[in-house]
Design a protein around this motif. Sequence first.
Motif, PDB file in Angstrom:
ATOM      1  N   GLU A   1       5.617  27.897 -15.228  1.00  0.00           N
ATOM      2  CA  GLU A   1       6.021  29.766 -15.547  1.00  0.00           C
ATOM      3  C   GLU A   1       6.308  30.559 -15.286  1.00  0.00           C
ATOM      4  O   GLU A   1       6.705  31.597 -16.171  1.00  0.00           O
TER       5      GLU A   1
ATOM      6  N   TYR B   1       9.529  30.843 -16.442  1.00  0.00           N
ATOM      7  CA  TYR B   1       9.331  31.342 -18.196  1.00  0.00           C
ATOM      8  C   TYR B   1      10.783  32.100 -18.319  1.00  0.00           C
ATOM      9  O   TYR B   1      11.807  32.126 -19.523  1.00  0.00           O
ATOM     10  N   ARG B   2      10.334  34.061 -17.698  1.00  0.00           N
ATOM     11  CA  ARG B   2      11.711  34.670 -17.348  1.00  0.00           C
ATOM     12  C   ARG B   2      13.135  34.313 -17.906  1.00  0.00           C
ATOM     13  O   ARG B   2      14.020  34.677 -18.447  1.00  0.00           O
ATOM     14  N   THR B   3      13.104  33.497 -16.303  1.00  0.00           N
ATOM     15  CA  THR B   3      14.487  33.173 -16.326  1.00  0.00           C
ATOM     16  C   THR B   3      15.184  31.857 -17.548  1.00  0.00           C
ATOM     17  O   THR B   3      16.216  32.793 -17.540  1.00  0.00           O
TER      18      THR B   3
ATOM     19  N   ALA C   1      14.003  31.578 -20.710  1.00  0.00           N
ATOM     20  CA  ALA C   1      14.065  32.688 -21.895  1.00  0.00           C
ATOM     21  C   ALA C   1      15.637  33.389 -22.139  1.00  0.00           C
ATOM     22  O   ALA C   1      15.591  33.900 -22.548  1.00  0.00           O
ATOM     23  N   GLU C   2      16.161  34.113 -20.964  1.00  0.00           N
ATOM     24  CA  GLU C   2      17.001  34.930 -20.214  1.00  0.00           C
ATOM     25  C   GLU C   2      18.335  34.003 -20.920  1.00  0.00           C
ATOM     26  O   GLU C   2      19.055  33.738 -21.541  1.00  0.00           O
TER      27      GLU C   2
END
Length: 105
Positions: free
Chosen positions: A66, A69-71, A73-74
Amino acid sequence: MTDNAPRQAIALTYDGQQAPTVSAKGDDELAEAILAMAREYEVPIYENAELVKLLARLELGDSIPEALYRTIAEIIAFAWNLKGKSPQGFDPSPAPLERDITPGG
């Protein structure tokens, strides 16, 4: 200064529903084979040694943690953009600028 660290590659699979999973990983010759296959199928390649080190700890089939996730997703969004794709229901047109309509605003 020479870098004698083995070349590593990690491939992720993303179905748009679940978290991305590790679908291939390897060092040296296997890493080169993974990269060659990605090039053959025109899969965008993102190079980041620190991210590879983190993902290399995972086993095949594991979901990304988790915390990444942001990394990830980008990176996926950038790759999709390169291929002219967008998620279902996504409107790529920029949102209109909000205007202040109060007196003196």
